[in-house]
Design a protein around this motif. Structure first.
Motif, short mmCIF file in Angstrom:
data_model
loop_
_atom_site.label_atom_id
_atom_site.label_comp_id
_atom_site.label_asym_id
_atom_site.label_seq_id
_atom_site.Cartn_x
_atom_site.Cartn_y
_atom_site.Cartn_z
N ALA A 173 0.83 -1.21 0.00
CA ALA A 173 0.00 0.00 0.00
C ALA A 173 0.86 1.25 0.00
N LEU A 174 1.94 1.24 0.76
CA LEU A 174 2.83 2.40 0.80
C LEU A 174 3.46 2.62 -0.58
N ALA A 175 3.84 1.55 -1.25
CA ALA A 175 4.40 1.69 -2.60
C ALA A 175 3.40 2.33 -3.54
N ARG A 176 2.13 1.98 -3.40
CA ARG A 176 1.08 2.57 -4.23
C ARG A 176 0.90 4.05 -3.90
N LEU A 177 0.94 4.38 -2.60
CA LEU A 177 0.82 5.79 -2.20
C LEU A 177 1.98 6.60 -2.76
N MET A 178 3.18 6.06 -2.70
CA MET A 178 4.34 6.77 -3.23
C MET A 178 4.19 6.99 -4.74
N ALA A 179 3.63 6.01 -5.44
CA ALA A 179 3.41 6.16 -6.88
C ALA A 179 2.41 7.28 -7.17
N VAL A 180 1.40 7.41 -6.32
CA VAL A 180 0.41 8.48 -6.49
C VAL A 180 1.08 9.85 -6.39
N THR A 181 2.05 9.99 -5.49
CA THR A 181 2.66 11.30 -5.25
C THR A 181 3.86 11.58 -6.15
N GLU A 182 4.26 10.60 -6.95
CA GLU A 182 5.40 10.81 -7.85
C GLU A 182 4.93 11.55 -9.09
N ALA A 183 4.62 12.82 -8.90
CA ALA A 183 4.06 13.62 -9.97
C ALA A 183 5.18 14.33 -10.74
N GLU A 233 -5.71 0.16 12.80
CA GLU A 233 -5.98 -1.00 13.63
C GLU A 233 -5.26 -0.86 14.97
N ALA A 234 -6.04 -0.74 16.04
CA ALA A 234 -5.49 -0.43 17.37
C ALA A 234 -4.70 -1.59 17.96
N SER A 235 -4.93 -2.81 17.49
CA SER A 235 -4.30 -3.98 18.11
C SER A 235 -2.86 -4.21 17.67
N ARG A 236 -2.37 -3.40 16.71
CA ARG A 236 -1.02 -3.62 16.21
C ARG A 236 -0.41 -2.30 15.75
N PRO A 237 0.90 -2.12 15.96
CA PRO A 237 1.55 -0.92 15.45
C PRO A 237 1.69 -1.03 13.94
N PRO A 238 1.62 0.09 13.22
CA PRO A 238 1.73 0.01 11.76
C PRO A 238 3.13 -0.39 11.32
N HIS A 239 3.19 -1.23 10.33
CA HIS A 239 4.47 -1.61 9.73
C HIS A 239 4.96 -0.51 8.79
N ALA A 240 4.04 0.06 8.04
CA ALA A 240 4.33 1.18 7.14
C ALA A 240 3.26 2.23 7.39
N ASP A 241 3.65 3.36 7.96
CA ASP A 241 2.70 4.38 8.38
C ASP A 241 2.33 5.27 7.20
N LEU A 242 1.26 4.91 6.52
CA LEU A 242 0.85 5.66 5.33
C LEU A 242 0.43 7.08 5.66
N CYS A 243 -0.30 7.23 6.75
CA CYS A 243 -0.78 8.58 7.12
C CYS A 243 0.39 9.52 7.40
N GLU A 244 1.39 9.02 8.09
CA GLU A 244 2.55 9.85 8.40
C GLU A 244 3.34 10.15 7.13
N TRP A 245 3.47 9.18 6.25
CA TRP A 245 4.19 9.42 4.99
C TRP A 245 3.45 10.47 4.17
N TRP A 246 2.13 10.37 4.11
CA TRP A 246 1.33 11.35 3.38
C TRP A 246 1.47 12.73 4.01
N ARG A 247 1.45 12.81 5.34
CA ARG A 247 1.60 14.09 6.01
C ARG A 247 2.94 14.74 5.65
N ARG A 248 3.99 13.93 5.66
CA ARG A 248 5.32 14.47 5.34
C ARG A 248 5.38 14.96 3.90
N TRP A 249 4.73 14.22 3.00
CA TRP A 249 4.74 14.66 1.60
C TRP A 249 3.99 15.99 1.45
#
Length: 211
Positions: free
Chosen positions: A69-79, A117-133
């Motif tokens: 999913a993170l790879a897909r998000l990065m592709a979206v922002t590679e404008a 998902e509250a029961s597990r820490p994120p492996h790849a934090d998409l929201c944080e990556w999006w915020r930084r972008w």
């Protein structure tokens, strides 16, 4: 490398991709907590042995979904910035592309859902990556003097991230929140408050102009 080995590796890669997509579809439909490996393998049309060959556990498979999913998000922002286009227009256009991707890409949707998902820490934090972008893009907008007098870039970052992530959450129940018209209305509301009047006419809230 022999042809037989290449075929075997290609088959393994396809199986892995199928399992990731199937897991994303089950997570998206049933939720992470109740999704079972049996349901995922059945949906994928592979054996439990094939699954465990690629992923030792549900946690490992879940991490792979988030990574994809993170790879897909990065592709979206590679404008690619068109000649003469403003960074603010790029930001507008990418938010449209993100909404479109969320409508059509179950792996991307599942990645955002797993991040919540509250029961597990994120492996790849998409929201944080999006915020930084968004933050980095707004810094460029500010550097190019595309913000109005007294407008603080950090405030615009907060507004854009809150709105787009909110659209993703609400879109899980009602796809209209991820429609192009919803994103356009958001920008029609925001742009006049953050962009100098001299630049407003050159910006298109309907995007996208990006390839």
């Amino acid at each position: 490398m022999t042809e037989q080995l290449m075929v075997k590796q290609e088959r393994a890669a396809r199986t892995r991709d199928t399992l990731i997509r199937s897991a994303a579809e089950i997570f998206d439909r049933e939720g992470f907590a109740v999704a079972s490996l049996t349901a995922i393998t059945t949906h994928a049309g592979v054996s439990n042995g094939a699954l465990h060959h690629h992923f030792v556990s549900k946690a490992a498979l879940t991490d792979a979904v988030e990574g994809a999913a993170l790879a897909r998000l990065m592709a979206v922002t590679e404008a690619v910035l068109p000649l003469g286009a403003s960074r603010m227009q790029v930001l507008v256009d990418v938010t449209h592309r993100l909404a479109e991707a969320l409508r059509g890409d179950v792996v991307l949707r599942a990645g955002f859902e797993l991040n919540r998902e509250a029961s597990r820490p994120p492996h790849a934090d998409l929201c944080e990556w999006w915020r930084r972008w968004v933050e980095e893009t707004l810094k460029q907008v500010e550097a190019e003097d595309e913000l109005g007098p007294g407008v603080v870039a950090a405030d615009v970052v907060n507004a854009v991230v809150a709105a787009t992530v909110g659209f993703e959450v609400l879109g899980a129940r009602d796809a209209e929140w991820l429609s192009a018209s919803t994103v356009s209305r958001f920008w029609r509301l925001l742009l006049p408050t953050v962009v100098p009047a001299r630049l407003l006419a050159n910006l298109d809230p309907d995007g996208p102009r990006l390839p």
